[in-house]
Design an enzyme around this catalytic site. Structure first.
Site, PDB file in Angstrom:
ATOM      1  N   GLY A   8       0.827  -1.198   0.000  1.00  0.00           N
ATOM      2  CA  GLY A   8       0.000   0.000   0.000  1.00  0.00           C
ATOM      3  C   GLY A   8       0.860   1.246   0.000  1.00  0.00           C
ATOM      4  O   GLY A   8       2.051   1.205   0.326  1.00  0.00           O
ATOM      5  N   CYS A   9       0.252   2.365  -0.355  1.00  0.00           N
ATOM      6  CA  CYS A   9       1.017   3.608  -0.446  1.00  0.00           C
ATOM      7  C   CYS A   9       1.515   4.047   0.925  1.00  0.00           C
ATOM      8  O   CYS A   9       2.697   4.374   1.086  1.00  0.00           O
ATOM      9  CB  CYS A   9       0.176   4.700  -1.104  1.00  0.00           C
ATOM     10  SG  CYS A   9      -1.454   4.953  -0.377  1.00  0.00           S
ATOM     11  N   TYR A  10       0.638   4.048   1.922  1.00  0.00           N
ATOM     12  CA  TYR A  10       1.081   4.452   3.261  1.00  0.00           C
ATOM     13  C   TYR A  10       2.132   3.494   3.821  1.00  0.00           C
ATOM     14  O   TYR A  10       3.160   3.936   4.349  1.00  0.00           O
ATOM     15  CB  TYR A  10      -0.106   4.521   4.224  1.00  0.00           C
ATOM     16  CG  TYR A  10      -1.055   5.675   3.994  1.00  0.00           C
ATOM     17  CD1 TYR A  10      -0.626   6.996   4.085  1.00  0.00           C
ATOM     18  CD2 TYR A  10      -2.398   5.450   3.719  1.00  0.00           C
ATOM     19  CE1 TYR A  10      -1.513   8.060   3.899  1.00  0.00           C
ATOM     20  CE2 TYR A  10      -3.293   6.505   3.543  1.00  0.00           C
ATOM     21  CZ  TYR A  10      -2.847   7.804   3.632  1.00  0.00           C
ATOM     22  OH  TYR A  10      -3.722   8.844   3.456  1.00  0.00           O
TER      23      TYR A  10
END
Lengths: 340, 340, 340, 340
Positions: free
Chosen positions: C145-147
């Site tokens: 995921g991006c985070y």
């Protein structure tokens, strides 16, 4: 084959850093020297972290190069370029110093007397779509202003074909980077965000360029161009809405054909089928052009979009270099726009 | 003295919530009822936290009020208003449903047949600076569109005085809130930010309003108006750049005097001495107007700035109410712009 | 040598179009097929004008490819991928469907039962800096995921080295594109501009990924991670401010050496000497990491910046593909950030 | 009744113009004098078109007033204020010059020796929700910093009640106007837009204020506050995410009750039921507070939102004036937020 050694005079402005970004990815050249006054002696990576992959120190004088770009402000640019030209180094000048053919235009619009008027006749105004052949033979190319690039590409087919009366209005909307990296209250974030403003209502310096090139397109054509630039709250992009009174009624379908034919095969001009948006060009060298006719008034409206930093400055400069050096015109400029 | 009981039909769009914000601070009225379809039954504070000081529940039907504002979309607005008008309730309609005098314009521009054509003749187009007297006697006022408000205030003095030829171009730059609160891909944040685009090149619905009111300003005047709206990345504000071909040469100083005289004493139109910016009007009911002449082409350029949510919608609606009810015209609208 | 034939499942979301943009410039692969549900049958150029150089029609089913990317939403992604995996096609999945090792996490965090739990053990969590070897042998890589990408790269050296207590806070600030291309009121331009908000205070879906990978870094480590994401008004970028209670006092200089050593030779992680900004990564695959110590409290603060669309999604997916296929890890990802 | 004559020292910064905006609408006071160095002699309307309704000339010295606000930078503010205080004029100082009780803090954090240390003991730190009584008797009120206002209102109930351990992190996200109107490269539009950055990682000047006031809330409390400010691309607003390690497990419902009771009856603090957004406070004097508990780690998270120009500066200054002069505390501050 050895790469061409290139340099950037004044890398510390926005046109300069954009040149560095694009040259870094160019397959045929090597960026070997960059200059800057206030930042001289510092690593490029320190001043501009996004350029950290380029291992160069900002210098006060350009090293020996095969090809140079000047991203100096006007007047200073001519001074920096003349010794290079005299030594036979090919140059693209991003400033206005060699764009105008009329010597008198410099004191009038730029507040200085041109130091080498005779060069104005041999320097080539570097809008490739209109002057590719002359660029290919030039030693010194004057890179067009950001507004003229968008305006001229929108207007050229109508003017060249003799369909435009002289009654032309260019209403341009530019991102804030066009105002450069120097600090001013009007480019202070809190002032510029959530805001639109017009400026230079008495006449913007890019007007004489637009008029000069339109007149060259068609012998005897003397247009009355009203040009009004606006600043909108984004960093990049120029959308120009051009209003042309046609000499006679224009059919939209034929107009589109005219534009399609005019720009056929052009690597960086695309005649699009829906009104373009500046975001479609973000980071790319494209100019998107949309010709149209207002159905009630018959006024021709042509909209163009560019990224002012790329096709409006550094990208076009590299396109010109490619032509001058016989490279593929799109070398180093193939990246698609970054969206959204 | 008892406050006038007011209500808002469709509080849940941007014009509706702006009405609520401004009416909450109005010294002469009380907001007693707000409606909304999807949000009916919910507390206003829950749906719109910034309105938490207004203790109202969103209803499906308007309660008994002395004065109503409709912020419904077109067609639905007329349907909602007609019963009120029939009961004698004074109304300001923010939709387009009573702006156009020509019945045929509704199927042509808005895709519906008008349900009460005869009312179009008694409804008053509510641009106070042009029609204050008629507004003061009206039962039903059609609040102007956001673009026409800025365009008409920029153009009116030239047209009224007979100085404008019919060759008029209005190039408008609007913030995104003008597109309303309904979700669309073009108003999705990631698409709209860092972007400028033109739209409605075939003709925008606000064009017939502009033309109608210009024609009313001067008998026999039949202008050919080219109107092109653009969206720029900010939430509020419209800057309109109006290009007028004058019938004869215009002196800038006299032009400024003409505009100064025309708007003398107006509480909400200010003829300014430097090109205005939309940010100067943020949250306020002001329209800033700057008349100018391009020194080379003689084209008259008039720039106007408004906050599209205030002078372009809710604020002007309250200004109209103030006139209709005999209040001070600026009541509830004195707040200065929020800057920066 | 023939290029590898690649395809994108669901090109119409932001991760999908970013994959298309980057794959178009990749020297070793050819993008031959893109799918999308609502837009099936349309030319890619029509739906996404900035991709006009890619001459493909959006299909409803993926053509035969050597390598596939899935940019489908969770649950649907697993369904689309399983047949490919069964046929032996190597896949990078940008969704969360193969990121979590614990089968029970899917109903808990994503509201569906995993259709092929056994694959969760062989799928590799594709954060190259932590799992390069396993990625190189994987058939199916779950793109982080991006985070988690930004958080894990900020936290990993401290955790791996045993310097971090379990008391960890990750406060992330993301651009709006992270919320995807689906329309919501909170991503409507007028609502999202001029605004900051926190969300998922009860627990964001990216939390279990962060915890899982931190635990894998150091046997027995059981951190208590408080993760709070925020949306800020820009389209791209994530800055994560990570607060770590160290197990003992940490010297800033040694901390910087630790990070420098940990990421030595990494093509896409750069330990920087000044606090990084998201804009330094715009459009590039870089993660900038800045480790620091609050001088009064001794709390370790590590800041990381990425472009959520590139290192946080499509760029990292291509980096993973490069590793899986034995290409240079940076192939197709060398472009510098677009600034400003 | 005669209005109180007020003046603003240094109207030309953002706090100064916001004071002018708000005082213009205040029912009990009259703004009679404004000063500014560089702009002295000019009409306020010329320098700040949005203030054109205020007919004042910017002066170099303040005229005779009953009440003064200083919006000078630190050090210069104390110098400007001392003569007024000596003459018995009541003053609210927006600078930091009278906020800190410890004389040694001034050379340490602000690089100057305080010119009148004894006044530090009688000046009152003007956060009305914590010190209303003392403010009501004060001659000189030190208006809190923008970050401390949001942080303290988020933290106070937990600390006062003895529920907070000393382990506190304040992660704040501020709009760019907080950096003031002076030009810097980091507040240049093209640099600040599309960007998030952290700053002052070694310690921000607002930290000692936060610590001082927390310690005063509860005798013997010695918190270890880690405070990290960030700049996000919007002009106004601060969202602070405060992470508090509680001394024992905290129930979310009881936490909400605690906050509700603590701020009961407060005109400008609202404990909200959903995570607040800075946009909900745009232009208003509200502080929105949302207390919460991370369900896995038990960490207390309190989010607060303010408009840094209003509750974080000029609005709170007027709130303090209202208290000092016995006016209704909300006088002149009732306007709702401008949204969207």
């Amino acid at each position: 084959m050895a790469r061409i050694r290139t340099g950037i005079i004044n890398v510390t402005g926005y046109a300069g850093i954009e040149l560095a970004r694009l040259l870094h990815g160019h397959p045929k050249v090597e960026l070997v020297s960059v200059t800057g006054r206030s930042a001289a002696g510092q690593k490029l990576a320190k001043v501009f972290p996004h350029l950290a992959d380029i291992d160069l120190t900002i210098e006060s004088e350009l090293a020996e190069v095969d090809f140079a770009f000047s991203a100096m402000p006007h007047k200073a640019s001519a001074e920096a370029i003349l010794p290079l030209v005299d030594r036979g180094v090919k140059v693209v000048d991003i400033s206005a110093d060699f764009r105008l053919k009329d010597t008198r235009a410099y004191p009038q619009w730029y507040d200085f007397d041109h130091p080498r008027p005779q060069l104005l006749q041999t320097a080539v105004y570097g809008l490739p779509e209109l002057s590719r052949d002359r660029i290919s033979k030039a030693k010194l190319v004057a890179n067009p202003g950001c507004y003229p690039t968008g305006a001229l590409l929108a207007l050229a087919p109508m003017v060249k074909e003799g369909l435009a009366s002289g009654d032309i209005i260019v209403d341009s909307k530019s991102g804030v980077s066009g105002a450069g990296r120097s600090l001013t209250i009007s480019t202070h974030f809190a002032e510029a965000v959530d805001n639109v403003r017009a400026y230079s209502l008495e006449g913007h310096r890019h007007l004489p360029e637009i008029v000069q090139e339109l007149e060259l397109l068609r012998p005897g054509f003397k247009p009355a161009v009203t040009f009004l630039p606006h600043i909108v709250p984004m960093s990049r992009g120029i959308l120009s809405s051009c209003y042309i009174q046609p000499v006679a009624g224009v059919d939209k379908k034929k107009l589109r054909e005219l534009y399609g034919d005019f720009y056929k095969g052009e690597p960086f001009v695309r005649v699009v089928e829906a009104p373009p948006e500046t975001k479609h060009t973000w980071g790319s060298n494209l100019c998107l052009v949309y010709p149209s006719v207002e159905p009630r008034t018959g006024k021709v409206i042509v909209i163009s979009c560019i990224d002012n930093m790329v096709k409006g400055a550094a990208g076009q400069a590299i396109q010109n270099m490619n032509i001058m050096l016989g490279f593929s015109e799109a070398a180093g400029l193939e990246a698609l726009a970054v969206y959204p």
